[in-house]
Enzyme design. Sequence first.
Site, PDB file in Angstrom:
ATOM      1  N   TYR A   1      -9.914 -14.044  12.081  1.00 33.67           N
ATOM      2  CA  TYR A   1      -8.901 -12.985  12.160  1.00 33.67           C
ATOM      3  C   TYR A   1      -7.521 -13.590  12.477  1.00 33.67           C
ATOM      4  CZ  TYR A   1      -7.314  -8.159  12.553  1.00 33.67           C
ATOM      5  OH  TYR A   1      -6.680  -6.962  12.339  1.00 33.67           O
TER       6      TYR A   1
ATOM      7  N   LYS B   1      -1.947  -7.513  16.159  1.00 35.62           N
ATOM      8  CA  LYS B   1      -2.542  -6.217  16.531  1.00 35.62           C
ATOM      9  C   LYS B   1      -2.390  -5.953  18.031  1.00 35.62           C
ATOM     10  CE  LYS B   1      -4.168  -4.695  12.539  1.00 35.62           C
ATOM     11  NZ  LYS B   1      -3.424  -3.646  11.830  1.00 35.62           N
TER      12      LYS B   1
HETATM   13  P1  NAD Z   1      -5.509  -1.733   2.279  1.00 37.11           P
HETATM   14  O1  NAD Z   1      -5.249  -3.005   1.553  1.00 37.11           O
HETATM   15  O2  NAD Z   1      -6.170  -0.651   1.545  1.00 37.11           O
HETATM   16  O3  NAD Z   1      -4.192  -1.191   2.966  1.00 37.11           O
HETATM   17  C1  NAD Z   1      -3.185  -2.052   3.460  1.00 37.11           C
HETATM   18  C2  NAD Z   1      -1.872  -1.401   3.103  1.00 37.11           C
HETATM   19  O4  NAD Z   1      -0.776  -2.159   3.632  1.00 37.11           O
HETATM   20  C3  NAD Z   1      -1.651  -1.329   1.565  1.00 37.11           C
HETATM   21  O5  NAD Z   1      -1.460   0.003   1.186  1.00 37.11           O
HETATM   22  C4  NAD Z   1      -0.390  -2.131   1.369  1.00 37.11           C
HETATM   23  O6  NAD Z   1       0.435  -1.626   0.335  1.00 37.11           O
HETATM   24  C5  NAD Z   1       0.283  -1.952   2.720  1.00 37.11           C
HETATM   25  N1  NAD Z   1       1.370  -2.902   2.920  1.00 37.11           N
HETATM   26  C6  NAD Z   1       1.316  -4.264   2.957  1.00 37.11           C
HETATM   27  N2  NAD Z   1       2.582  -4.755   3.047  1.00 37.11           N
HETATM   28  C7  NAD Z   1       3.428  -3.689   3.069  1.00 37.11           C
HETATM   29  C8  NAD Z   1       4.823  -3.548   3.131  1.00 37.11           C
HETATM   30  N3  NAD Z   1       5.645  -4.605   3.160  1.00 37.11           N
HETATM   31  N4  NAD Z   1       5.361  -2.299   3.120  1.00 37.11           N
HETATM   32  C9  NAD Z   1       4.561  -1.203   3.060  1.00 37.11           C
HETATM   33  N5  NAD Z   1       3.215  -1.278   2.981  1.00 37.11           N
HETATM   34  C10 NAD Z   1       2.654  -2.506   2.984  1.00 37.11           C
HETATM   35  O7  NAD Z   1      -6.412  -2.191   3.560  1.00 37.11           O
HETATM   36  P2  NAD Z   1      -6.902  -1.356   4.831  1.00 37.11           P
HETATM   37  O8  NAD Z   1      -8.061  -2.122   5.341  1.00 37.11           O
HETATM   38  O9  NAD Z   1      -7.048   0.075   4.514  1.00 37.11           O
HETATM   39  O10 NAD Z   1      -5.715  -1.590   5.876  1.00 37.11           O
HETATM   40  C11 NAD Z   1      -5.078  -0.528   6.543  1.00 37.11           C
HETATM   41  C12 NAD Z   1      -4.910  -0.852   8.024  1.00 37.11           C
HETATM   42  O11 NAD Z   1      -6.195  -0.896   8.637  1.00 37.11           O
HETATM   43  C13 NAD Z   1      -4.250  -2.195   8.332  1.00 37.11           C
HETATM   44  O12 NAD Z   1      -3.402  -2.025   9.449  1.00 37.11           O
HETATM   45  C14 NAD Z   1      -5.441  -3.054   8.723  1.00 37.11           C
HETATM   46  O13 NAD Z   1      -5.080  -4.142   9.559  1.00 37.11           O
HETATM   47  C15 NAD Z   1      -6.256  -2.031   9.465  1.00 37.11           C
HETATM   48  N6  NAD Z   1      -7.680  -2.349   9.709  1.00 37.11           N
HETATM   49  C16 NAD Z   1      -8.497  -2.652   8.656  1.00 37.11           C
HETATM   50  C17 NAD Z   1      -9.820  -2.929   8.906  1.00 37.11           C
HETATM   51  C18 NAD Z   1     -10.760  -3.286   7.786  1.00 37.11           C
HETATM   52  O14 NAD Z   1     -11.831  -3.844   8.064  1.00 37.11           O
HETATM   53  N7  NAD Z   1     -10.439  -2.973   6.538  1.00 37.11           N
HETATM   54  C19 NAD Z   1     -10.329  -2.869  10.212  1.00 37.11           C
HETATM   55  C20 NAD Z   1      -9.462  -2.556  11.261  1.00 37.11           C
HETATM   56  C21 NAD Z   1      -8.135  -2.291  10.991  1.00 37.11           C
END
Ligand code: NAD
Length: 266
Positions: A167, A174
């Site tokens: 990570y 985070k």
């Molecule tokens: P995802 O790839 O579907 O979404 C990530 C989003 O970030 C995308 O829509 C992308 O366009 C956006 N993004 C990146 N750079 C950007 C910028 N400069 N301006 C605007 N938007 C931008 O993936 P996800 O897993 O749905 O991620 C969403 C959130 O969830 C993130 O904060 C991620 O860290 C968090 N998260 C994910 C997981 C997991 O296992 N998938 C677990 C815990 C937390």
Amino acid sequence: MTHETEMALAAPLVDLRGKRGLIVGIANEHSIAAGCAEVFAQAGARLAATFLNTKAEPFVRAVTDKLGCELVLPCDVHEPGQLEAVFDAVKAQWGGLDFLLHSIAFAPREDLHSRVTDCSMEGFDVAMNISCHSFIRMAHLAEPLMPDGGCLLAVTFYGSERVVEHYNLMGPVKAALESSMRYIAAELGPKGIRAHAISPGPIKTRAASGIDHFDELLAEAASRAPEHHLVEIADVGNLAAFLVSDAARRITGTIIPVDGGQHLAA
Ligand code: NAD
């Protein structure tokens, strides 16, 4: 989608009719933000959403068209003026806002794949800016649009508290996001604006595919969580919908795991 998920979605847990929400972070139908938007819409909320760029737009519209989002706007938080333009459009359309979901994260590949010890200043800066400071900016822009209170949600991960292999840089980022959320909750609380960070277990999304050995993280989550189930985006959506609803009006400043209990394991 599993049968259980369909059942959960069929009967919304909360009533969001009359509430206006901004969703930032839909990349495609697998995004956590898409799962949240679906539950928000099912519960009756009016929605605005953003797409990163023209390449992403059709994948985002495939989700937002289905949900009847009233505004679908470009937003790269790293491009000067784009986030501000989104809030201007929301103000022009609705005159106010009741909740927002910040579900975005980014780190340059090389920095994400290296040890935190070796992370570059530029990589740290970009990751913090896009993944954390953008939430502070959203809170700042939302405040004047929430004269009667509101709710701000961010999405975090357990790697903020504990060292989760691979990570890397996103751990400290985070941690900063969670701390920012707490200060925002304290500062905006007197105005009735609440803030939370939702902490899902690992879910296979586009962003997740950037993390090395993500499949191992998924396998470990399924084996360590007491329920032995992986989390789905609808599970995150159900919690998000509750948190932005009036049913949660006295709850603020929390970090809530949606991980099937994985955080309990030593
Ligand atoms: P995802 O790839 O579907 O979404 C990530 C989003 O970030 C995308 O829509 C992308 O366009 C956006 N993004 C990146 N750079 C950007 C910028 N400069 N301006 C605007 N938007 C931008 O993936 P996800 O897993 O749905 O991620 C969403 C959130 O969830 C993130 O904060 C991620 O860290 C968090 N998260 C994910 C997981 C997991 O296992 N998938 C677990 C815990 C937390």
